[in-house]
Design a protein around this motif. Sequence first.
Motif, PDB file in Angstrom:
ATOM      1  N   ILE A  60      -6.516   3.843   7.744  1.00  0.00           N
ATOM      2  CA  ILE A  60      -6.768   3.928   6.300  1.00  0.00           C
ATOM      3  C   ILE A  60      -5.441   3.881   5.556  1.00  0.00           C
ATOM      4  O   ILE A  60      -5.343   3.318   4.477  1.00  0.00           O
ATOM      5  CB  ILE A  60      -7.580   5.222   5.967  1.00  0.00           C
ATOM      6  CG1 ILE A  60      -9.013   5.074   6.473  1.00  0.00           C
ATOM      7  CG2 ILE A  60      -7.586   5.498   4.464  1.00  0.00           C
ATOM      8  CD1 ILE A  60      -9.818   6.349   6.473  1.00  0.00           C
ATOM      9  N   ASN A  64      -3.572   9.030  -0.268  1.00  0.00           N
ATOM     10  CA  ASN A  64      -4.351   8.632  -1.446  1.00  0.00           C
ATOM     11  C   ASN A  64      -5.572   7.820  -1.059  1.00  0.00           C
ATOM     12  O   ASN A  64      -6.670   8.031  -1.578  1.00  0.00           O
ATOM     13  CB  ASN A  64      -3.491   7.842  -2.424  1.00  0.00           C
ATOM     14  CG  ASN A  64      -2.562   8.771  -3.162  1.00  0.00           C
ATOM     15  OD1 ASN A  64      -2.879   9.968  -3.298  1.00  0.00           O
ATOM     16  ND2 ASN A  64      -1.428   8.255  -3.590  1.00  0.00           N
ATOM     17  N   GLU A  65      -5.357   6.884  -0.105  1.00  0.00           N
ATOM     18  CA  GLU A  65      -6.484   6.067   0.367  1.00  0.00           C
ATOM     19  C   GLU A  65      -7.532   6.974   1.012  1.00  0.00           C
ATOM     20  O   GLU A  65      -8.731   6.801   0.832  1.00  0.00           O
ATOM     21  CB  GLU A  65      -6.019   5.023   1.395  1.00  0.00           C
ATOM     22  CG  GLU A  65      -5.185   3.889   0.840  1.00  0.00           C
ATOM     23  CD  GLU A  65      -3.714   4.266   0.635  1.00  0.00           C
ATOM     24  OE1 GLU A  65      -3.365   5.456   0.825  1.00  0.00           O
ATOM     25  OE2 GLU A  65      -2.923   3.378   0.282  1.00  0.00           O
ATOM     26  N   GLY A  68      -9.657   8.645  -1.443  1.00  0.00           N
ATOM     27  CA  GLY A  68     -10.658   7.719  -1.968  1.00  0.00           C
ATOM     28  C   GLY A  68     -11.841   7.591  -1.020  1.00  0.00           C
ATOM     29  O   GLY A  68     -12.999   7.754  -1.420  1.00  0.00           O
ATOM     30  N   VAL A  69     -11.544   7.354   0.266  1.00  0.00           N
ATOM     31  CA  VAL A  69     -12.611   7.184   1.258  1.00  0.00           C
ATOM     32  C   VAL A  69     -13.409   8.482   1.382  1.00  0.00           C
ATOM     33  O   VAL A  69     -14.642   8.473   1.410  1.00  0.00           O
ATOM     34  CB  VAL A  69     -12.017   6.796   2.639  1.00  0.00           C
ATOM     35  CG1 VAL A  69     -13.114   6.706   3.676  1.00  0.00           C
ATOM     36  CG2 VAL A  69     -11.286   5.480   2.549  1.00  0.00           C
ATOM     37  N   LYS A 280     -12.219   1.412  11.291  1.00  0.00           N
ATOM     38  CA  LYS A 280     -11.837   2.472  10.358  1.00  0.00           C
ATOM     39  C   LYS A 280     -13.060   3.243   9.875  1.00  0.00           C
ATOM     40  O   LYS A 280     -13.093   4.465   9.896  1.00  0.00           O
ATOM     41  CB  LYS A 280     -11.165   1.850   9.126  1.00  0.00           C
ATOM     42  CG  LYS A 280      -9.678   1.768   9.214  1.00  0.00           C
ATOM     43  CD  LYS A 280      -9.107   1.335   7.885  1.00  0.00           C
ATOM     44  CE  LYS A 280      -9.295  -0.144   7.653  1.00  0.00           C
ATOM     45  NZ  LYS A 280      -8.638  -0.662   6.459  1.00  0.00           N
TER      46      LYS A 280
END
Length: 391
Positions: A60, A64-65, A68-69, A280
Motif C-alpha cells: 500500500i 497516508n495511503e 485511506g484504505v 494488496k
Amino acid sequence: MKLNTENLTLLAIVVGIAFGVALPELALQQEIIGSLFLALLKMLIIPLIFASIFMAIVGIGGVNELKGVGTRAFTYYFSTTALAVLLGVIIVNIINPGAGGSIEVAVGSAPEIKEFSVSDFILSFVPTNIIASLSNGSVIQVIFFTVLFAVATLHMPEERQLPLKEFFNSLNDAMMVLAKWVIKLSPIGVFSLISYVVAEKGLESLIPLWEYAITVVLALLLHGSITLPAILYFVTKTSPLQYFAQVQKAVVLAFSTASSSATLPVSIEVSQERGGVSRKSAGFILPLGATVNMDGTALYESIAVIFIANLAGIDLTLWQQILIFMTATLASVGAAGIPGAGIVMMVIVLETVGLPVEYISVILVVDRILDMFRTATNVWGDLVGAKVLDR
Ligand code: ASP
C-alpha cells in the motif's frame, strides 16, 4: 459436469448430508477426517496472516495511503453490517417467529459465560507478548502487531526494508502453495465435516424451531443474493454471479467449517488466483474482514434476540429495537471467526436490551446448523469487500 475440486466439493455437501442422515453411527466415527482437514487449514492461518498483511501494507506504500484504505474498509464493513441487521429486523418483524406463544419450548439455565467488559474488549486487541499471540492463534492481536510492524518497516531506509520484504514475500508464496495443497482435500474434508454435524445435531432438531430457522436462513440468503451482489455490481461493474462462481470454494468451506478464520487461507487464495483481486487488497481486507466484518452474524443476532423477546412474550419498545441494532452490529465485530462465537456475543445483546439470557438455551440446539449459514454469509461479505475495495 466437470469433476474438478469445486464441483466435487459441492457434491460432498449433498452426499455428506445424505450420509449423516442415513448412517449416523458411521458418520460420527469418521470425525477424525474432518478434524484433520480443519487442523491443516488452521495450521496455515497465522503464518499466512503475518505474511499477507505485511506484504499488503508494504504494498500500500505509506501511512497516508493506509489511512485511506483503512477508512474505506471500515466504511464498507460498517455499512454492509448495518444493512444486514436492518434486513434481519425487517424480516423477523414480518415473519414474527415464536410470537403469541406459537412455539412450545423448554427453557434451560443460562450458559456460563464470562461477564463482558468494555475495557477488556479494547485491551484484547493489543498483544502484550507477540510470540504468545502467535502461538495462541489470536488473529486480531497478530493483525494489530503486523500492521504496526509493517508501517515501522516503511519508516526504515530502503536498503534495510529489503531483507524483510524478501523474507515475507517468499513466506507468503510458500503459504499459498501449501494452501493450494490443502484446498485439494476440500471434497473429503467437507464431506466428513458435514456428515458429522448432521449426524451429531440431527436435522430433526430443526423441526420445533423451523419458523425461526427459516427466518434466519431466508434473511441471510436475501443479504447474500441481493444486498451484497448489488453493492458489488454498482461499485465494480463485476458480474456477481461470475465472481461468486470464481470464489465459491471459500463460501462452501465457510459453510462446512462454520469458521471464517479457518476459511481465511482459502479466501485469500481463491480471491487472488481466481477472483482477480490484487494481493494488496486480498492480503489486508480479508484477514481483517474475517474477524471484524460479520454481516451474517450481525443479522443472525438481531433475529435471534427479537425471536427470544417473542418467546418470552416481551413487546420491544422502539428504543430497545434501536439498541438491538447497535449492539448486534458491535457484537458481530467482537465475535471471533470460530464456530459458535456469535452465540457467546449474544449474551451482551440480550443483557443490554434487558431480555432473559436463559432463553439462549432454546436456540443453542440449532445454533451449529445456523452457524454454517451465517459463516458462509460472513465470508461472502468479506470476499465482496475485497473486490469492492480493490477498485
Ligand atoms: N462462526 C462464525 C464465523 O466464524 C461466527 C459466529 O459464530 O457467528 O464467522
